[in-house]
Design a protein around this motif. Structure first.
Motif, PDB file in Angstrom:
ATOM      1  N   THR A  62       0.832  -1.204   0.000  1.00 47.27           N
ATOM      2  CA  THR A  62       0.000   0.000   0.000  1.00 47.27           C
ATOM      3  C   THR A  62       0.866   1.254   0.000  1.00 47.27           C
ATOM      4  OG1 THR A  62      -1.705  -1.231   1.205  1.00 47.27           O
ATOM      5  CG2 THR A  62      -1.880   1.169   1.213  1.00 47.27           C
ATOM      6  N   ALA A  63       1.918   1.235   0.811  1.00 54.04           N
ATOM      7  CA  ALA A  63       2.834   2.382   0.848  1.00 54.04           C
ATOM      8  C   ALA A  63       3.548   2.556  -0.484  1.00 54.04           C
ATOM      9  CB  ALA A  63       3.840   2.221   1.989  1.00 54.04           C
ATOM     10  N   MET A  64       3.883   1.433  -1.137  1.00 51.62           N
ATOM     11  CA  MET A  64       4.557   1.525  -2.427  1.00 51.62           C
ATOM     12  C   MET A  64       3.659   2.228  -3.453  1.00 51.62           C
ATOM     13  SD  MET A  64       6.135  -1.450  -4.880  1.00 51.62           S
ATOM     14  CE  MET A  64       7.377  -1.990  -3.712  1.00 51.62           C
ATOM     15  N   LYS A  65       2.374   1.897  -3.435  1.00 49.69           N
ATOM     16  CA  LYS A  65       1.431   2.572  -4.336  1.00 49.69           C
ATOM     17  C   LYS A  65       1.420   4.072  -4.048  1.00 49.69           C
ATOM     18  CE  LYS A  65      -2.412   3.002  -6.901  1.00 49.69           C
ATOM     19  NZ  LYS A  65      -2.371   3.015  -8.347  1.00 49.69           N
ATOM     20  N   SER A  66       1.440   4.425  -2.768  1.00 47.43           N
ATOM     21  CA  SER A  66       1.405   5.840  -2.366  1.00 47.43           C
ATOM     22  C   SER A  66       2.725   6.562  -2.603  1.00 47.43           C
ATOM     23  CB  SER A  66       1.030   5.950  -0.890  1.00 47.43           C
ATOM     24  OG  SER A  66      -0.260   5.400  -0.676  1.00 47.43           O
ATOM     25  N   SER A  67       3.808   5.811  -2.806  1.00 48.56           N
ATOM     26  CA  SER A  67       5.123   6.434  -2.992  1.00 48.56           C
ATOM     27  C   SER A  67       5.300   7.039  -4.381  1.00 48.56           C
ATOM     28  CB  SER A  67       6.243   5.428  -2.732  1.00 48.56           C
ATOM     29  OG  SER A  67       6.390   4.546  -3.831  1.00 48.56           O
ATOM     30  N   ALA A 104      -3.989  -6.467   0.169  1.00 50.68           N
ATOM     31  CA  ALA A 104      -3.780  -5.380  -0.789  1.00 50.68           C
ATOM     32  C   ALA A 104      -5.039  -5.139  -1.618  1.00 50.68           C
ATOM     33  CB  ALA A 104      -2.589  -5.692  -1.692  1.00 50.68           C
ATOM     34  N   PHE A 105      -5.753  -6.194  -1.938  1.00 51.30           N
ATOM     35  CA  PHE A 105      -7.024  -6.074  -2.646  1.00 51.30           C
ATOM     36  C   PHE A 105      -8.007  -5.244  -1.833  1.00 51.30           C
ATOM     37  CE2 PHE A 105     -11.283  -8.173  -2.992  1.00 51.30           C
ATOM     38  CZ  PHE A 105     -11.645  -7.668  -4.231  1.00 51.30           C
ATOM     39  N   ILE A 106      -8.123  -5.562  -0.542  1.00 51.62           N
ATOM     40  CA  ILE A 106      -9.027  -4.822   0.342  1.00 51.62           C
ATOM     41  C   ILE A 106      -8.555  -3.379   0.514  1.00 51.62           C
ATOM     42  CG2 ILE A 106      -9.893  -4.669   2.723  1.00 51.62           C
ATOM     43  CD1 ILE A 106      -9.794  -7.808   2.705  1.00 51.62           C
ATOM     44  N   ALA A 107      -7.256  -3.184   0.712  1.00 42.29           N
ATOM     45  CA  ALA A 107      -6.710  -1.828   0.852  1.00 42.29           C
ATOM     46  C   ALA A 107      -6.965  -1.010  -0.407  1.00 42.29           C
ATOM     47  CB  ALA A 107      -5.209  -1.884   1.153  1.00 42.29           C
ATOM     48  N   GLY A 108      -6.832  -1.636  -1.569  1.00 44.63           N
ATOM     49  CA  GLY A 108      -7.089  -0.938  -2.823  1.00 44.63           C
ATOM     50  C   GLY A 108      -8.522  -0.462  -2.926  1.00 44.63           C
ATOM     51  N   ILE A 109      -9.440  -1.284  -2.460  1.00 46.18           N
ATOM     52  CA  ILE A 109     -10.860  -0.907  -2.468  1.00 46.18           C
ATOM     53  C   ILE A 109     -11.101   0.251  -1.511  1.00 46.18           C
ATOM     54  CG2 ILE A 109     -13.173  -1.684  -1.803  1.00 46.18           C
ATOM     55  CD1 ILE A 109     -12.276  -4.507  -2.803  1.00 46.18           C
ATOM     56  N   ILE A 110     -10.590   0.142  -0.291  1.00 48.04           N
ATOM     57  CA  ILE A 110     -10.853   1.139   0.748  1.00 48.04           C
ATOM     58  C   ILE A 110     -10.113   2.443   0.489  1.00 48.04           C
ATOM     59  CG2 ILE A 110     -10.532   1.663   3.212  1.00 48.04           C
ATOM     60  CD1 ILE A 110     -10.996  -1.381   3.721  1.00 48.04           C
ATOM     61  N   LEU A 111      -8.838   2.357   0.154  1.00 50.66           N
ATOM     62  CA  LEU A 111      -8.009   3.556   0.059  1.00 50.66           C
ATOM     63  C   LEU A 111      -7.956   4.181  -1.332  1.00 50.66           C
ATOM     64  CD1 LEU A 111      -5.009   2.295   2.214  1.00 50.66           C
ATOM     65  CD2 LEU A 111      -6.892   3.778   2.942  1.00 50.66           C
ATOM     66  N   HIS A 112      -8.163   3.368  -2.360  1.00 48.37           N
ATOM     67  CA  HIS A 112      -7.979   3.879  -3.719  1.00 48.37           C
ATOM     68  C   HIS A 112      -9.223   3.761  -4.586  1.00 48.37           C
ATOM     69  CE1 HIS A 112      -3.741   4.436  -2.893  1.00 48.37           C
ATOM     70  NE2 HIS A 112      -3.696   3.209  -2.416  1.00 48.37           N
ATOM     71  N   GLY A 113     -10.323   3.331  -3.983  1.00 41.58           N
ATOM     72  CA  GLY A 113     -11.576   3.256  -4.715  1.00 41.58           C
ATOM     73  C   GLY A 113     -11.575   2.256  -5.857  1.00 41.58           C
ATOM     74  N   GLU A 114     -10.788   1.194  -5.731  1.00 41.34           N
ATOM     75  CA  GLU A 114     -10.739   0.186  -6.784  1.00 41.34           C
ATOM     76  C   GLU A 114     -12.059  -0.571  -6.866  1.00 41.34           C
ATOM     77  OE1 GLU A 114      -7.202  -2.155  -6.138  1.00 41.34           O
ATOM     78  OE2 GLU A 114      -5.907  -0.403  -6.394  1.00 41.34           O
ATOM     79  N   ALA A 115     -12.338  -1.123  -8.020  1.00 42.08           N
ATOM     80  CA  ALA A 115     -13.621  -1.772  -8.294  1.00 42.08           C
ATOM     81  C   ALA A 115     -13.848  -3.010  -7.437  1.00 42.08           C
ATOM     82  CB  ALA A 115     -13.693  -2.152  -9.762  1.00 42.08           C
ATOM     83  N   VAL A 116     -15.095  -3.172  -7.022  1.00 41.48           N
ATOM     84  CA  VAL A 116     -15.532  -4.383  -6.335  1.00 41.48           C
ATOM     85  C   VAL A 116     -16.495  -5.081  -7.290  1.00 41.48           C
ATOM     86  CG1 VAL A 116     -16.717  -5.348  -4.331  1.00 41.48           C
ATOM     87  CG2 VAL A 116     -15.391  -3.248  -4.092  1.00 41.48           C
ATOM     88  N   THR A 117     -16.026  -6.173  -7.853  1.00 39.74           N
ATOM     89  CA  THR A 117     -16.873  -6.936  -8.770  1.00 39.74           C
ATOM     90  C   THR A 117     -17.011  -8.360  -8.237  1.00 39.74           C
ATOM     91  OG1 THR A 117     -15.030  -7.715 -10.128  1.00 39.74           O
ATOM     92  CG2 THR A 117     -16.033  -5.580 -10.742  1.00 39.74           C
ATOM     93  N   ALA A 118     -18.003  -9.043  -8.728  1.00 36.77           N
ATOM     94  CA  ALA A 118     -18.217 -10.429  -8.294  1.00 36.77           C
ATOM     95  C   ALA A 118     -17.002 -11.288  -8.637  1.00 36.77           C
ATOM     96  CB  ALA A 118     -19.472 -10.989  -8.955  1.00 36.77           C
TER      97      ALA A 118
END
Length: 104
Positions: A18-23, A70-84
């Motif tokens: 998550t920090a790497m994405k933010s870096s 990281a999948f969950i963090a991406g959803i919560i922190l970066h608004g990534e898609a939640v699909t089935a």
């Protein structure tokens, strides 16, 4: 105790990813430092857990915690898609980790 250490190593993996994405490609100081420090901590704890746990089990559970976290963090922190399909994939990773743990 090795399972707790492995879990903490997995959580640190989520933090460094998550920090790497933010870096922004290691161009922002604080997330870059957090990435390196938590990465080293994660690897160190993984190595300790591997003293008692099988290699395949340790690595699979560590990467699984990191991937799902990281999948969950991406959803919560970066608004990534939640699909089935993405949820099913994460569920299969969790199921695989549980099966690997029960087989060890």
């Amino acid at each position: 105790m090795p399972w707790i250490i492995l879990f903490v190593a997995g959580v640190l993996e989520v933090i460094w990813a998550t920090a790497m994405k933010s870096s922004n490609g290691f161009t922002i100081l604080v997330p870059s430092v957090v990435t390196v420090v938590t990465m080293l901590g994660s690897f160190f704890l993984l190595s300790i857990a591997m003293r008692s746990l099988p290699l395949g089990t340790s690595y699979m559970v560590w990467t699984g915690i990191g991937a799902v976290g990281a999948f969950i963090a991406g959803i919560i922190l970066h608004g990534e898609a939640v699909t089935a399909q993405r949820m099913a994939a994460a569920g299969m990773i969790i199921l695989g980790m549980l099966m690997m743990k029960s087989a060890s």
